[in-house]
Write an enzyme that holds these catalytic residues in place. Structure first.
Site, mmCIF file in Angstrom:
data_model
loop_
_atom_site.group_PDB
_atom_site.id
_atom_site.type_symbol
_atom_site.label_atom_id
_atom_site.label_comp_id
_atom_site.label_asym_id
_atom_site.label_seq_id
_atom_site.Cartn_x
_atom_site.Cartn_y
_atom_site.Cartn_z
ATOM 1 N N TYR A 22 0.681 -1.236 0.055
ATOM 2 C CA TYR A 22 0.019 0.011 -0.070
ATOM 3 C C TYR A 22 0.892 1.320 -0.005
ATOM 4 O O TYR A 22 0.347 2.310 -0.182
ATOM 5 C CB TYR A 22 -0.939 -0.056 1.192
ATOM 6 N N HIS A 99 -8.447 1.598 -6.332
ATOM 7 C CA HIS A 99 -7.698 0.875 -5.202
ATOM 8 C C HIS A 99 -6.256 1.015 -5.345
ATOM 9 O O HIS A 99 -5.788 0.767 -6.585
ATOM 10 C CB HIS A 99 -8.099 -0.575 -5.347
#
Ligand code: DQA
Length: 144
Positions: A22, A99
């Site tokens: 991430y 995302h």
């Protein structure tokens, strides 16, 4: 063009949560970048995040009157929250789903999005830059 950027559950942990997947930056870093990109593109962004599904639903309700377009990353809710799909459905402006990670290349359960069919675009696996791409897509739609 007013764009609400709605981040959902666990996205407040950016920087502390699997940075290899991430990224190293925090949610605040992400939002600072979003505001800078929005300024450059001449659009008005408003970033919000919550870990509470009902509050996310309320963000979507508020957007009906206060936003022209949406960027949504509902986190894990993406994969199972029919309440979030129902709350998004009445929104008539363009919606881009973002995302950070490539959800299509991860576990099977992440490959399904409840938002399917409701979005004008989808950006996955580009990290924080995915939000820039989403802003660009929406700014282009606004100019069209
Ligand atoms: C995510 C992907 C989801 O599967 C996950 O549950 C998240 C983050 C992403 O941005 O890559 O919390 O939405």
């Amino acid at each position: 063009m007013r764009i609400d950027v709605l981040n959902g559950v666990n996205l407040d942990l950016l920087g502390r949560r699997d940075p290899a997947r991430y990224g190293e930056g925090s949610l605040q870093d992400l939002e600072t970048q979003v505001y800078a990109w929005a300024r450059k593109l001449g659009v008005q962004a408003r970033c919000r995040q919550t870990n509470h599904e009902g509050e996310y639903v309320e963000f979507l309700h508020a957007a009906l009157d206060n936003a022209d377009a949406l960027i949504v990353n509902p986190g894990a809710w993406t994969h199972y929250s029919w309440a979030i799909r129902d709350a998004l459905e009445p929104f008539s402006g363009p919606v881009v789903e973002v995302h950070l990670s490539d959800i299509d290349a991860r576990e099977e359960w992440r490959r399904h999005s409840v938002l399917e069919g409701l979005t004008a675009g989808r950006v996955v696996g580009e990290g924080v830059d995915g939000y820039r791409r989403a802003l660009e897509l929406l700014a282009e739609l606004g100019d069209a």
